[in-house]
Design a protein around this motif. Structure first.
Motif, short mmCIF file in Angstrom:
data_model
loop_
_atom_site.label_atom_id
_atom_site.label_comp_id
_atom_site.label_asym_id
_atom_site.label_seq_id
_atom_site.Cartn_x
_atom_site.Cartn_y
_atom_site.Cartn_z
N ALA A 102 44.20 34.42 43.07
CA ALA A 102 43.55 34.52 41.75
C ALA A 102 43.19 33.16 41.18
O ALA A 102 42.27 33.05 40.38
CB ALA A 102 44.45 35.28 40.79
N ASP A 106 36.44 32.49 40.16
CA ASP A 106 36.04 32.65 38.75
C ASP A 106 36.59 33.95 38.16
O ASP A 106 36.83 34.03 36.96
CB ASP A 106 34.52 32.67 38.65
CG ASP A 106 33.89 31.58 39.51
OD1 ASP A 106 34.46 30.48 39.55
OD2 ASP A 106 32.86 31.85 40.16
N ALA A 107 36.76 34.95 38.98
CA ALA A 107 37.33 36.23 38.52
C ALA A 107 38.02 36.86 39.70
O ALA A 107 37.58 36.71 40.84
CB ALA A 107 36.23 37.14 38.00
N GLU A 109 40.05 40.46 41.16
CA GLU A 109 40.30 41.88 40.94
C GLU A 109 41.03 42.49 42.14
O GLU A 109 40.44 42.61 43.22
CB GLU A 109 38.97 42.62 40.73
CG GLU A 109 39.12 44.11 40.53
CD GLU A 109 37.77 44.84 40.53
OE1 GLU A 109 36.72 44.20 40.37
OE2 GLU A 109 37.80 46.07 40.71
N ASP A 119 35.51 36.47 42.83
CA ASP A 119 34.16 35.98 42.58
C ASP A 119 34.19 34.47 42.74
O ASP A 119 34.91 33.78 42.02
CB ASP A 119 33.72 36.39 41.16
CG ASP A 119 32.25 36.10 40.93
OD1 ASP A 119 31.74 35.11 41.49
OD2 ASP A 119 31.60 36.87 40.19
N ALA A 246 37.63 40.97 35.71
CA ALA A 246 38.54 39.83 35.55
C ALA A 246 39.72 40.12 34.62
O ALA A 246 40.36 39.20 34.15
CB ALA A 246 37.76 38.63 35.05
N ASP A 287 44.73 29.01 32.60
CA ASP A 287 44.58 30.43 32.20
C ASP A 287 44.72 30.62 30.69
O ASP A 287 44.74 31.76 30.22
CB ASP A 287 45.62 31.29 32.92
CG ASP A 287 45.32 31.41 34.40
OD1 ASP A 287 44.22 30.99 34.80
OD2 ASP A 287 46.18 31.89 35.15
#
Ligand code: TTP
Ligand code: MG
Length: 373
Positions: A102, A106-107, A109, A119, A246, A287
Protein backbone atom coordinates in the motif's frame (compact mmCIF):
# COMPACT_ATOMS: atom_id res chain seq x y z
CA UNK A 1 -1.96 7.78 -18.43
CA UNK A 2 -3.29 5.18 -15.99
CA UNK A 3 -1.11 2.29 -14.90
CA UNK A 4 -2.52 -0.32 -12.56
CA UNK A 5 -0.62 -3.13 -10.85
CA UNK A 6 -2.33 -6.26 -9.59
CA UNK A 7 -0.72 -8.63 -7.12
CA UNK A 8 -1.90 -12.18 -6.49
CA UNK A 9 -0.12 -14.54 -4.11
CA UNK A 10 0.71 -17.97 -5.54
CA UNK A 11 -1.22 -20.92 -4.04
CA UNK A 12 -1.55 -18.65 -1.04
CA UNK A 13 -2.81 -20.78 1.88
CA UNK A 14 -0.79 -23.82 0.76
CA UNK A 15 2.39 -21.77 0.32
CA UNK A 16 2.06 -20.32 3.84
CA UNK A 17 1.64 -23.86 5.22
CA UNK A 18 4.68 -25.06 3.29
CA UNK A 19 6.75 -22.14 4.56
CA UNK A 20 5.64 -22.61 8.17
CA UNK A 21 6.06 -26.41 8.29
CA UNK A 22 9.46 -27.51 7.01
CA UNK A 23 8.27 -31.14 6.87
CA UNK A 24 5.93 -30.13 4.02
CA UNK A 25 8.73 -28.79 1.85
CA UNK A 26 8.51 -30.09 -1.71
CA UNK A 27 5.32 -32.07 -1.10
CA UNK A 28 1.91 -31.72 -2.75
CA UNK A 29 -0.25 -29.82 -0.25
CA UNK A 30 -3.98 -29.27 0.03
CA UNK A 31 -5.55 -26.83 2.48
CA UNK A 32 -9.19 -27.58 3.16
CA UNK A 33 -11.52 -29.58 5.30
CA UNK A 34 -10.64 -32.94 6.81
CA UNK A 35 -10.52 -35.62 4.07
CA UNK A 36 -11.37 -38.26 6.73
CA UNK A 37 -9.69 -40.96 4.62
CA UNK A 38 -11.98 -40.22 1.69
CA UNK A 39 -15.19 -39.82 3.70
CA UNK A 40 -14.85 -36.08 4.36
CA UNK A 41 -17.70 -33.88 3.12
CA UNK A 42 -16.02 -30.49 2.78
CA UNK A 43 -14.07 -28.89 -0.04
CA UNK A 44 -10.55 -27.91 -1.06
CA UNK A 45 -9.64 -24.29 -0.25
CA UNK A 46 -6.51 -24.43 -2.33
CA UNK A 47 -3.82 -26.77 -3.57
CA UNK A 48 -0.18 -25.99 -4.24
CA UNK A 49 1.17 -26.43 -7.74
CA UNK A 50 2.43 -29.99 -7.05
CA UNK A 51 -1.04 -31.03 -5.88
CA UNK A 52 -2.60 -29.25 -8.87
CA UNK A 53 -0.52 -31.58 -11.06
CA UNK A 54 -2.64 -34.41 -9.58
CA UNK A 55 -5.75 -32.62 -10.88
CA UNK A 56 -6.71 -31.11 -7.51
CA UNK A 57 -8.16 -27.60 -7.45
CA UNK A 58 -10.01 -25.06 -5.29
CA UNK A 59 -13.65 -25.84 -4.45
CA UNK A 60 -13.32 -29.54 -5.43
CA UNK A 61 -14.84 -31.99 -2.92
CA UNK A 62 -12.14 -32.98 -0.45
CA UNK A 63 -13.08 -36.66 -0.95
CA UNK A 64 -12.20 -36.31 -4.65
CA UNK A 65 -8.86 -34.73 -3.70
CA UNK A 66 -8.26 -37.70 -1.39
CA UNK A 67 -8.97 -40.14 -4.25
CA UNK A 68 -6.60 -38.29 -6.58
CA UNK A 69 -3.93 -38.39 -3.90
CA UNK A 70 -4.41 -42.13 -3.40
CA UNK A 71 -4.17 -42.69 -7.16
CA UNK A 72 -0.93 -40.72 -7.24
CA UNK A 73 0.37 -42.80 -4.35
CA UNK A 74 -0.38 -46.01 -6.24
CA UNK A 75 1.57 -44.60 -9.17
CA UNK A 76 4.58 -44.19 -6.84
CA UNK A 77 4.20 -40.43 -6.33
CA UNK A 78 4.13 -38.67 -2.97
CA UNK A 79 0.82 -38.56 -1.13
CA UNK A 80 -0.82 -35.18 -0.60
CA UNK A 81 -0.35 -33.50 2.80
CA UNK A 82 -3.83 -32.37 3.85
CA UNK A 83 -3.86 -29.33 6.13
CA UNK A 84 -6.77 -27.86 8.03
CA UNK A 85 -5.79 -24.24 7.51
CA UNK A 86 -4.68 -21.51 9.90
CA UNK A 87 -6.83 -18.60 8.85
CA UNK A 88 -5.54 -16.10 11.38
CA UNK A 89 -2.04 -16.79 10.12
CA UNK A 90 -3.10 -16.20 6.49
CA UNK A 91 -4.79 -12.96 7.54
CA UNK A 92 -1.63 -11.83 9.33
CA UNK A 93 0.60 -12.59 6.35
CA UNK A 94 -1.87 -10.84 4.06
CA UNK A 95 -1.91 -7.78 6.32
CA UNK A 96 1.88 -7.59 6.43
CA UNK A 97 2.14 -7.78 2.65
CA UNK A 98 -0.69 -5.29 2.09
CA UNK A 99 0.77 -2.85 4.62
CA UNK A 100 3.94 -2.81 2.58
CA UNK A 101 2.44 -2.77 -0.93
CA UNK A 102 0.00 0.00 0.00
CA UNK A 103 2.92 2.36 0.57
CA UNK A 104 4.14 1.89 -2.99
CA UNK A 105 1.42 3.55 -5.04
CA UNK A 106 -1.17 6.30 -5.28
CA UNK A 107 -4.14 4.18 -4.18
CA UNK A 108 -4.40 0.65 -2.85
CA UNK A 109 -7.37 -1.70 -2.86
CA UNK A 110 -7.37 -5.26 -1.55
CA UNK A 111 -9.57 -7.50 -3.70
CA UNK A 112 -9.36 -10.60 -1.49
CA UNK A 113 -7.08 -12.03 1.19
CA UNK A 114 -4.31 -12.56 -1.36
CA UNK A 115 -5.05 -10.11 -4.16
CA UNK A 116 -4.81 -6.37 -4.40
CA UNK A 117 -4.72 -3.50 -6.86
CA UNK A 118 -2.24 -0.65 -6.73
CA UNK A 119 -2.65 2.48 -8.82
CA UNK A 120 0.87 3.41 -9.92
CA UNK A 121 -0.07 5.99 -12.57
CA UNK A 122 2.14 8.64 -11.03
CA UNK A 123 5.23 6.55 -11.87
CA UNK A 124 4.57 7.77 -15.42
CA UNK A 125 5.89 4.80 -17.41
CA UNK A 126 5.48 1.06 -17.79
CA UNK A 127 9.26 0.66 -17.31
CA UNK A 128 9.04 2.24 -13.86
CA UNK A 129 5.94 0.19 -13.02
CA UNK A 130 7.71 -3.01 -14.05
CA UNK A 131 10.68 -2.12 -11.87
CA UNK A 132 8.33 -1.59 -8.94
CA UNK A 133 6.63 -4.91 -9.73
CA UNK A 134 9.90 -6.74 -9.40
CA UNK A 135 10.80 -4.80 -6.25
CA UNK A 136 7.51 -5.90 -4.69
CA UNK A 137 8.13 -9.51 -5.69
CA UNK A 138 11.63 -9.37 -4.19
CA UNK A 139 10.28 -7.89 -0.96
CA UNK A 140 7.65 -10.61 -0.64
CA UNK A 141 10.30 -13.27 -1.25
CA UNK A 142 12.76 -11.80 1.18
CA UNK A 143 10.36 -10.86 3.98
CA UNK A 144 7.76 -13.59 3.68
CA UNK A 145 9.56 -16.41 1.84
CA UNK A 146 6.58 -16.55 -0.53
CA UNK A 147 6.10 -15.94 -4.23
CA UNK A 148 3.45 -13.86 -5.90
CA UNK A 149 2.51 -12.93 -9.43
CA UNK A 150 2.19 -9.37 -10.61
CA UNK A 151 0.31 -8.01 -13.61
CA UNK A 152 0.57 -4.47 -14.92
CA UNK A 153 -1.77 -2.83 -17.39
CA UNK A 154 -3.82 0.26 -18.25
CA UNK A 155 -6.75 -0.73 -16.02
CA UNK A 156 -7.80 -3.12 -13.25
CA UNK A 157 -9.22 -5.72 -15.59
CA UNK A 158 -6.07 -6.05 -17.72
CA UNK A 159 -3.78 -5.94 -14.65
CA UNK A 160 -5.70 -8.80 -13.05
CA UNK A 161 -5.69 -10.99 -16.14
CA UNK A 162 -1.98 -10.21 -16.62
CA UNK A 163 -1.22 -11.36 -13.07
CA UNK A 164 -2.70 -14.75 -13.90
CA UNK A 165 -0.77 -15.01 -17.17
CA UNK A 166 2.50 -16.44 -15.90
CA UNK A 167 1.78 -18.01 -12.53
CA UNK A 168 3.53 -18.85 -10.30
CA UNK A 169 6.15 -16.14 -9.70
CA UNK A 170 5.20 -14.18 -12.82
CA UNK A 171 5.58 -10.54 -13.81
CA UNK A 172 3.57 -9.59 -16.89
CA UNK A 173 3.22 -6.14 -18.40
CA UNK A 174 0.49 -5.44 -20.98
CA UNK A 175 0.81 -1.97 -22.47
CA UNK A 176 -2.13 -0.13 -23.99
CA UNK A 177 -1.17 -1.04 -27.57
CA UNK A 178 -0.82 -4.75 -26.67
CA UNK A 179 -4.18 -5.09 -24.89
CA UNK A 180 -6.29 -6.39 -27.77
CA UNK A 181 -3.78 -9.01 -28.93
CA UNK A 182 -3.40 -10.11 -25.29
CA UNK A 183 -7.13 -10.54 -24.78
CA UNK A 184 -8.29 -11.94 -28.13
CA UNK A 185 -7.17 -15.58 -27.85
CA UNK A 186 -8.30 -15.92 -24.22
CA UNK A 187 -11.46 -17.64 -23.07
CA UNK A 188 -14.43 -15.37 -22.30
CA UNK A 189 -14.24 -16.91 -18.84
CA UNK A 190 -11.26 -14.66 -18.06
CA UNK A 191 -13.49 -11.59 -18.05
CA UNK A 192 -14.97 -10.22 -14.84
CA UNK A 193 -18.54 -11.29 -14.24
CA UNK A 194 -18.45 -14.17 -16.73
CA UNK A 195 -18.96 -17.24 -14.56
CA UNK A 196 -19.75 -20.81 -15.56
CA UNK A 197 -23.37 -19.98 -16.44
CA UNK A 198 -22.64 -17.07 -18.78
CA UNK A 199 -19.84 -19.13 -20.29
CA UNK A 200 -22.23 -21.94 -21.20
CA UNK A 201 -24.69 -19.43 -22.66
CA UNK A 202 -21.96 -17.75 -24.70
CA UNK A 203 -20.63 -21.11 -25.89
CA UNK A 204 -24.12 -22.03 -27.11
CA UNK A 205 -24.01 -18.90 -29.23
CA UNK A 206 -20.68 -20.10 -30.65
CA UNK A 207 -18.66 -17.64 -28.60
CA UNK A 208 -15.66 -19.09 -26.80
CA UNK A 209 -12.85 -16.59 -27.13
CA UNK A 210 -12.74 -12.90 -26.40
CA UNK A 211 -12.05 -12.37 -30.11
CA UNK A 212 -15.36 -14.09 -30.90
CA UNK A 213 -17.10 -11.98 -28.28
CA UNK A 214 -15.63 -8.85 -29.85
CA UNK A 215 -17.16 -9.84 -33.20
CA UNK A 216 -20.67 -9.44 -31.75
CA UNK A 217 -22.57 -6.20 -31.92
CA UNK A 218 -23.52 -4.39 -28.74
CA UNK A 219 -27.20 -4.86 -29.64
CA UNK A 220 -26.75 -8.62 -30.00
CA UNK A 221 -25.09 -8.91 -26.59
CA UNK A 222 -27.69 -6.70 -24.90
CA UNK A 223 -30.45 -8.72 -26.51
CA UNK A 224 -29.05 -11.94 -24.99
CA UNK A 225 -27.57 -10.72 -21.73
CA UNK A 226 -29.29 -7.44 -20.91
CA UNK A 227 -27.19 -4.86 -19.10
CA UNK A 228 -24.49 -7.45 -18.52
CA UNK A 229 -24.11 -7.66 -22.32
CA UNK A 230 -22.98 -4.08 -22.47
CA UNK A 231 -20.26 -4.84 -19.90
CA UNK A 232 -19.18 -7.80 -22.05
CA UNK A 233 -18.98 -5.56 -25.09
CA UNK A 234 -16.71 -3.12 -23.29
CA UNK A 235 -14.55 -5.72 -21.57
CA UNK A 236 -13.92 -7.58 -24.83
CA UNK A 237 -12.30 -4.33 -26.02
CA UNK A 238 -10.17 -4.04 -22.89
CA UNK A 239 -12.23 -1.11 -21.62
CA UNK A 240 -12.62 -0.84 -17.87
CA UNK A 241 -12.45 2.40 -15.96
CA UNK A 242 -13.33 1.46 -12.41
CA UNK A 243 -10.93 3.30 -10.11
CA UNK A 244 -8.71 1.71 -7.49
CA UNK A 245 -10.71 2.38 -4.35
CA UNK A 246 -8.41 4.16 -1.93
CA UNK A 247 -10.51 3.85 1.21
CA UNK A 248 -8.42 0.99 2.64
CA UNK A 249 -6.28 1.97 5.59
CA UNK A 250 -3.42 0.19 7.22
CA UNK A 251 -4.31 -0.77 10.78
CA UNK A 252 -0.72 -0.69 11.85
CA UNK A 253 2.66 0.27 10.48
CA UNK A 254 5.61 -1.72 11.73
CA UNK A 255 9.10 -2.96 11.10
CA UNK A 256 11.12 -5.78 12.55
CA UNK A 257 14.75 -6.70 12.42
CA UNK A 258 16.60 -9.98 12.97
CA UNK A 259 20.13 -9.65 14.34
CA UNK A 260 22.92 -11.53 12.58
CA UNK A 261 23.89 -12.97 15.96
CA UNK A 262 21.51 -13.16 18.96
CA UNK A 263 22.30 -10.38 21.40
CA UNK A 264 21.50 -8.73 24.71
CA UNK A 265 23.58 -5.67 23.96
CA UNK A 266 21.44 -2.54 24.19
CA UNK A 267 23.95 -0.50 22.22
CA UNK A 268 23.36 -2.77 19.22
CA UNK A 269 19.61 -2.37 19.51
CA UNK A 270 19.43 1.43 19.81
CA UNK A 271 20.40 2.26 16.21
CA UNK A 272 18.05 -0.47 14.92
CA UNK A 273 15.21 0.94 16.99
CA UNK A 274 15.97 4.46 15.77
CA UNK A 275 15.95 3.38 12.10
CA UNK A 276 12.68 1.52 12.55
CA UNK A 277 11.14 4.56 14.28
CA UNK A 278 12.22 6.83 11.42
CA UNK A 279 10.79 4.54 8.75
CA UNK A 280 7.51 4.00 10.56
CA UNK A 281 7.05 7.72 11.29
CA UNK A 282 7.73 8.61 7.64
CA UNK A 283 4.92 6.28 6.60
CA UNK A 284 2.53 7.56 9.25
CA UNK A 285 3.19 11.19 8.31
CA UNK A 286 2.76 10.41 4.63
CA UNK A 287 -0.66 8.93 5.38
CA UNK A 288 -1.55 12.04 7.44
CA UNK A 289 -2.30 9.96 10.51
CA UNK A 290 -1.43 9.93 14.19
CA UNK A 291 -0.84 6.79 16.24
CA UNK A 292 -2.00 6.22 19.78
CA UNK A 293 -0.27 2.96 20.55
CA UNK A 294 3.33 1.85 20.27
CA UNK A 295 3.98 -1.90 20.28
CA UNK A 296 7.34 -3.50 20.88
CA UNK A 297 8.09 -7.12 20.00
CA UNK A 298 10.95 -9.21 21.33
CA UNK A 299 11.78 -12.66 20.03
CA UNK A 300 14.17 -14.62 22.23
CA UNK A 301 16.88 -16.99 21.02
CA UNK A 302 14.47 -19.87 21.72
CA UNK A 303 11.93 -18.22 19.34
CA UNK A 304 9.53 -17.40 22.14
CA UNK A 305 7.98 -14.08 21.20
CA UNK A 306 6.47 -11.39 23.41
CA UNK A 307 4.92 -8.04 22.74
CA UNK A 308 4.43 -5.08 25.04
CA UNK A 309 2.50 -1.97 24.20
CA UNK A 310 1.97 1.51 25.48
CA UNK A 311 -0.94 3.80 24.67
CA UNK A 312 -0.22 7.52 24.58
CA UNK A 313 -2.41 10.23 26.10
CA UNK A 314 -1.86 12.34 23.04
CA UNK A 315 -1.57 10.78 19.59
CA UNK A 316 1.78 11.32 17.89
CA UNK A 317 3.40 10.92 14.49
CA UNK A 318 7.06 11.73 15.16
CA UNK A 319 10.00 9.31 15.16
CA UNK A 320 11.18 10.59 18.57
CA UNK A 321 8.04 9.42 20.38
CA UNK A 322 8.24 6.05 18.68
CA UNK A 323 11.88 5.66 19.57
CA UNK A 324 11.48 6.74 23.20
CA UNK A 325 8.39 4.64 23.81
CA UNK A 326 10.00 1.73 21.98
CA UNK A 327 13.05 2.03 24.17
CA UNK A 328 10.97 2.10 27.37
CA UNK A 329 9.30 -1.12 26.27
CA UNK A 330 12.60 -2.66 25.16
CA UNK A 331 14.73 -2.04 28.26
CA UNK A 332 12.92 -4.52 30.57
CA UNK A 333 13.81 -7.26 28.08
CA UNK A 334 17.48 -6.67 28.78
CA UNK A 335 17.19 -7.48 32.48
CA UNK A 336 15.20 -9.62 34.89
CA UNK A 337 11.98 -7.58 34.55
CA UNK A 338 10.94 -9.21 31.29
CA UNK A 339 13.83 -11.61 30.82
CA UNK A 340 14.56 -13.55 34.01
CA UNK A 341 16.62 -16.16 32.18
CA UNK A 342 18.59 -13.45 30.38
CA UNK A 343 17.96 -15.06 27.02
CA UNK A 344 19.51 -13.28 24.07
CA UNK A 345 17.21 -11.66 21.53
CA UNK A 346 17.15 -12.69 17.90
CA UNK A 347 14.58 -10.17 16.67
CA UNK A 348 13.09 -6.89 17.74
CA UNK A 349 10.07 -5.21 16.21
CA UNK A 350 8.36 -1.86 16.56
CA UNK A 351 4.86 -0.98 15.44
CA UNK A 352 2.57 2.03 15.54
CA UNK A 353 -1.18 1.37 15.67
CA UNK A 354 -4.61 2.65 16.76
CA UNK A 355 -4.54 5.41 14.21
CA UNK A 356 -6.57 8.59 14.49
CA UNK A 357 -7.10 11.35 11.95
CA UNK A 358 -6.18 14.20 14.25
CA UNK A 359 -4.05 14.91 17.26
CA UNK A 360 -6.48 15.32 20.13
CA UNK A 361 -5.84 14.06 23.64
CA UNK A 362 -7.65 10.87 24.52
CA UNK A 363 -8.15 9.55 28.01
CA UNK A 364 -5.76 6.73 28.68
CA UNK A 365 -7.37 3.32 29.10
CA UNK A 366 -4.95 0.46 28.78
CA UNK A 367 -1.26 0.81 29.53
CA UNK A 368 0.64 -2.43 29.26
CA UNK A 369 -0.95 -5.16 27.29
CA UNK A 370 0.78 -8.44 26.58
CA UNK A 371 -0.18 -10.16 23.38
CA UNK A 372 1.04 -12.31 20.56
CA UNK A 373 3.31 -11.13 17.79
P1 TTP B 1 -6.64 -17.71 -5.24
O1 TTP B 1 -5.75 -16.51 -5.44
O2 TTP B 1 -7.77 -17.89 -6.17
O3 TTP B 1 -5.76 -19.04 -5.31
P2 TTP B 1 -4.32 -19.34 -4.80
O4 TTP B 1 -3.63 -18.13 -4.27
O5 TTP B 1 -4.39 -20.50 -3.87
O6 TTP B 1 -3.59 -19.85 -6.11
P3 TTP B 1 -3.10 -19.00 -7.38
O7 TTP B 1 -1.62 -19.23 -7.44
O8 TTP B 1 -3.81 -19.60 -8.53
O9 TTP B 1 -3.46 -17.58 -7.13
O10 TTP B 1 -7.22 -17.70 -3.78
C1 TTP B 1 -6.47 -17.24 -2.67
C2 TTP B 1 -6.78 -18.06 -1.45
O11 TTP B 1 -8.17 -18.03 -1.18
C3 TTP B 1 -6.42 -19.52 -1.60
O12 TTP B 1 -5.07 -19.79 -1.27
C4 TTP B 1 -7.41 -20.20 -0.71
C5 TTP B 1 -8.62 -19.30 -0.70
N1 TTP B 1 -9.67 -19.87 -1.55
C6 TTP B 1 -10.65 -20.68 -0.95
O13 TTP B 1 -10.64 -20.86 0.28
N2 TTP B 1 -11.62 -21.25 -1.74
C7 TTP B 1 -11.64 -21.06 -3.11
O14 TTP B 1 -12.54 -21.61 -3.79
C8 TTP B 1 -10.65 -20.23 -3.71
C9 TTP B 1 -10.64 -20.01 -5.21
C10 TTP B 1 -9.68 -19.67 -2.89
MG1 MG C 1 -3.63 -16.34 -5.34
Amino acid sequence: MRIILHLDMDAFFASVEERDHPRLKGLPIVVGSDPAAGKGRGVVSTANYLARAYGIKSAMPISRAWDLSQQAKKAGKPEVAFMGGSYSQYAKVSREIFNYVATKGDAFEPASVDEAYLDVSSLGSYEAAKKLGSEIKDWVKQHQQLTCSVGIGPNKMIAKIAAGEDKPDGLTVVRDEAVQAFLDPKSVRELMGIGPKSEVQLNKLGIKTIRELRDQSKEFLIEHFGKHGEGMYRQARGISDSPVDATWEAKSVGRHYTFDVDTLDGSQMMPVLRDMAKEIAAEVVRDKKWFRTVVFTARFSNFQTQTRSHTLDTPAQDPGTLETEGLKLLLPFLDSRENPKRLKLRLIGLRAEKFVEQQKTIKKKEAQQPGLF
